[in-house]
Design an enzyme around this catalytic site. Structure first.
Site, PDB file in Angstrom:
ATOM      1  N   SER A 143       0.855  -1.195   0.000  1.00  0.00           N
ATOM      2  CA  SER A 143       0.000   0.000   0.000  1.00  0.00           C
ATOM      3  C   SER A 143       0.884   1.235   0.000  1.00  0.00           C
ATOM      4  O   SER A 143       1.981   1.224   0.585  1.00  0.00           O
ATOM      5  CB  SER A 143      -0.879   0.017   1.253  1.00  0.00           C
ATOM      6  OG  SER A 143      -1.541   1.264   1.349  1.00  0.00           O
ATOM      7  N   TYR A 157      -1.693  -0.400  10.304  1.00  0.00           N
ATOM      8  CA  TYR A 157      -1.872  -0.922   8.937  1.00  0.00           C
ATOM      9  C   TYR A 157      -0.698  -0.493   8.055  1.00  0.00           C
ATOM     10  O   TYR A 157      -0.131  -1.300   7.319  1.00  0.00           O
ATOM     11  CB  TYR A 157      -3.190  -0.408   8.363  1.00  0.00           C
ATOM     12  CG  TYR A 157      -3.379  -0.642   6.880  1.00  0.00           C
ATOM     13  CD1 TYR A 157      -3.717  -1.903   6.391  1.00  0.00           C
ATOM     14  CD2 TYR A 157      -3.225   0.404   5.957  1.00  0.00           C
ATOM     15  CE1 TYR A 157      -3.896  -2.116   5.025  1.00  0.00           C
ATOM     16  CE2 TYR A 157      -3.405   0.195   4.599  1.00  0.00           C
ATOM     17  CZ  TYR A 157      -3.739  -1.065   4.133  1.00  0.00           C
ATOM     18  OH  TYR A 157      -3.912  -1.274   2.787  1.00  0.00           O
TER      19      TYR A 157
HETATM   20  P1  NAP Z   1     -11.633  -5.568   0.145  1.00  0.00           P
HETATM   21  O1  NAP Z   1     -12.495  -5.042  -0.961  1.00  0.00           O
HETATM   22  O2  NAP Z   1     -12.054  -5.352   1.555  1.00  0.00           O
HETATM   23  O3  NAP Z   1     -11.415  -7.146  -0.124  1.00  0.00           O
HETATM   24  C1  NAP Z   1     -10.582  -7.863   0.736  1.00  0.00           C
HETATM   25  C2  NAP Z   1     -10.490  -9.291   0.268  1.00  0.00           C
HETATM   26  O4  NAP Z   1      -9.614  -9.999   1.161  1.00  0.00           O
HETATM   27  C3  NAP Z   1     -11.828 -10.013   0.315  1.00  0.00           C
HETATM   28  O5  NAP Z   1     -11.874 -10.926  -0.757  1.00  0.00           O
HETATM   29  C4  NAP Z   1     -11.774 -10.740   1.653  1.00  0.00           C
HETATM   30  O6  NAP Z   1     -12.551 -11.922   1.729  1.00  0.00           O
HETATM   31  C5  NAP Z   1     -10.302 -11.110   1.706  1.00  0.00           C
HETATM   32  N1  NAP Z   1      -9.826 -11.374   3.070  1.00  0.00           N
HETATM   33  C6  NAP Z   1      -9.854 -10.564   4.143  1.00  0.00           C
HETATM   34  N2  NAP Z   1      -9.324 -11.183   5.217  1.00  0.00           N
HETATM   35  C7  NAP Z   1      -8.959 -12.426   4.798  1.00  0.00           C
HETATM   36  C8  NAP Z   1      -8.373 -13.553   5.430  1.00  0.00           C
HETATM   37  N3  NAP Z   1      -8.046 -13.540   6.726  1.00  0.00           N
HETATM   38  N4  NAP Z   1      -8.141 -14.657   4.683  1.00  0.00           N
HETATM   39  C9  NAP Z   1      -8.477 -14.699   3.369  1.00  0.00           C
HETATM   40  N5  NAP Z   1      -9.030 -13.663   2.715  1.00  0.00           N
HETATM   41  C10 NAP Z   1      -9.275 -12.558   3.423  1.00  0.00           C
HETATM   42  O7  NAP Z   1     -10.147  -4.991   0.048  1.00  0.00           O
HETATM   43  P2  NAP Z   1      -9.327  -4.330  -1.159  1.00  0.00           P
HETATM   44  O8  NAP Z   1      -9.450  -2.864  -1.046  1.00  0.00           O
HETATM   45  O9  NAP Z   1      -9.620  -5.012  -2.442  1.00  0.00           O
HETATM   46  O10 NAP Z   1      -7.847  -4.685  -0.688  1.00  0.00           O
HETATM   47  C11 NAP Z   1      -7.060  -5.715  -1.267  1.00  0.00           C
HETATM   48  C12 NAP Z   1      -5.609  -5.462  -0.903  1.00  0.00           C
HETATM   49  O11 NAP Z   1      -5.222  -4.187  -1.388  1.00  0.00           O
HETATM   50  C13 NAP Z   1      -5.331  -5.439   0.610  1.00  0.00           C
HETATM   51  O12 NAP Z   1      -4.108  -6.067   0.873  1.00  0.00           O
HETATM   52  C14 NAP Z   1      -5.270  -3.957   0.918  1.00  0.00           C
HETATM   53  O13 NAP Z   1      -4.491  -3.692   2.066  1.00  0.00           O
HETATM   54  C15 NAP Z   1      -4.630  -3.437  -0.353  1.00  0.00           C
HETATM   55  N6  NAP Z   1      -4.843  -2.010  -0.597  1.00  0.00           N
HETATM   56  C16 NAP Z   1      -6.095  -1.503  -0.792  1.00  0.00           C
HETATM   57  C17 NAP Z   1      -6.252  -0.136  -1.010  1.00  0.00           C
HETATM   58  C18 NAP Z   1      -7.595   0.502  -1.227  1.00  0.00           C
HETATM   59  O14 NAP Z   1      -7.682   1.744  -1.211  1.00  0.00           O
HETATM   60  N7  NAP Z   1      -8.662  -0.272  -1.444  1.00  0.00           N
HETATM   61  C19 NAP Z   1      -5.125   0.692  -1.030  1.00  0.00           C
HETATM   62  C20 NAP Z   1      -3.870   0.152  -0.825  1.00  0.00           C
HETATM   63  C21 NAP Z   1      -3.747  -1.204  -0.613  1.00  0.00           C
HETATM   64  P3  NAP Z   1     -14.089 -11.881   2.230  1.00  0.00           P
HETATM   65  O15 NAP Z   1     -14.881 -11.358   1.070  1.00  0.00           O
HETATM   66  O16 NAP Z   1     -14.445 -13.298   2.527  1.00  0.00           O
HETATM   67  O17 NAP Z   1     -14.123 -10.994   3.425  1.00  0.00           O
END
Ligand code: NAP
Length: 248
Positions: A143, A157
């Site tokens: 991130s 985080y």
């Molecule tokens: P999201 O929409 O909340 O989706 C998270 C995904 O991870 C979901 O499929 C969830 O499964 C799964 N997950 C959560 N905890 C888990 C666990 N313990 N074991 C297996 N799967 C798990 O998040 P996102 O925004 O797409 O984020 C994805 C990645 O990008 C993360 O690493 C996040 O830190 C990073 N990121 C995101 C942003 C942003 O602005 N969105 C920015 C920088 C980095 P369920 O559906 O079953 O809950």
């Protein structure tokens, strides 16, 4: 030629977009989810309807036995795993550190750091040419927070993602001669459910004016660079952290 790609957390957000795009590019995609079975089934159905191959497996990255079972399921269905996207991640509740619950901090570190490291460990054991594997590529989803620190929001985080950047560099150098490349993508603000889960659904829009490009990114705009780093087009890139953040 694309082979079998394993994505942790593919039911929603960046992981789901990556799974769909990977299938279009010819990867056989196995992805995990933790809780949201319905969302996972919808992603798998969308991929299959478009003519791709997908398998959704419930597997919590915090549990090593479930990670091993996830790799076993992927290999049984589609053959040796040659790509891993370490995407599963959570922010925990937005709050200054003094008000952050210790249990929540532990959950964030266990998911984002321990989970990603355990999944990469399992991938290396199976991919390493030194162990009879075919080689492969790993992309860790870091991130922009790793270099911003996220004061007042979630420094725990940001610290977990700083650990991912260091892990990416170290593992890349450790396995560079074993046919495995290891890189990271560091997204900026991306429109997904993660902000609502942290307690502020409108966070990307609120912070949009602080982004040089003036807007948050879409999950698809993160999926593209992830798939570039996984692909042979990135054959000489390892140990890199690619920032995909609209200039932020
Ligand atoms: P999201 O929409 O909340 O989706 C998270 C995904 O991870 C979901 O499929 C969830 O499964 C799964 N997950 C959560 N905890 C888990 C666990 N313990 N074991 C297996 N799967 C798990 O998040 P996102 O925004 O797409 O984020 C994805 C990645 O990008 C993360 O690493 C996040 O830190 C990073 N990121 C995101 C942003 C942003 O602005 N969105 C920015 C920088 C980095 P369920 O559906 O079953 O809950």
């Amino acid at each position: 030629m694309p082979g079998t790609l394993l994505i942790t957390g593919g039911s929603r957000g960046i992981g789901a977009a990556t799974a769909k795009l990977a299938a279009v590019r010819g990867w056989r995609v196995c992805f995990s989810y933790a809780r949201d079975e319905r969302a996972a089934a919808e992603v798998a159905r969308a991929i299959e309807t478009a003519g791709g191959a997908a398998l959704a497996v419930r597997a919590d990255v915090r549990r090593e036995a479930e990670i091993v079972a996830l790799f076993d399921a992927a290999e049984r269905a589609f053959g040796p795993v040659t790509g891993l996207v370490n995407n599963a991640g959570i922010t925990g509740r937005i709050a200054p550190l003094s008000e952050a619950a210790p249990e929540m901090i532990r959950e964030v570190v266990e998911t984002n750091v321990t989970g990603a490291i355990l999944a990469a460990r399992e991938a290396v054991k199976r991919m390493s040419t030194a162990r009879g594997g075919q080689g492969g590529a790993i992309v860790n989803v870091s991130s922009g927070a790793a270099t911003l620190g996220s004061p007042g929001e979630y420094v725990h985080y940001a610290a977990s993602k700083g650990a991912i950047d260091t892990f990416t560099l170290g593992l890349a150098r450790e396995v560079a001669r074993e046919g495995i490349r290891v890189n990271a993508v560091a997204p900026g603000l991306v429109v997904t459910d993660i902000h609502a889960a942290g307690g502020e659904p409108g966070r990307p829009e609120r912070l949009a004016p602080t982004i040089p490009m003036g807007r948050p990114g879409s999950p698809e705009e993160i999926a593209e660079p992830i798939l570039f780093l996984i692909s042979p087009a990135a054959s000489y890139i390892t140990g890199a952290v690619l920032r995909v953040a609209g200039g932020r």
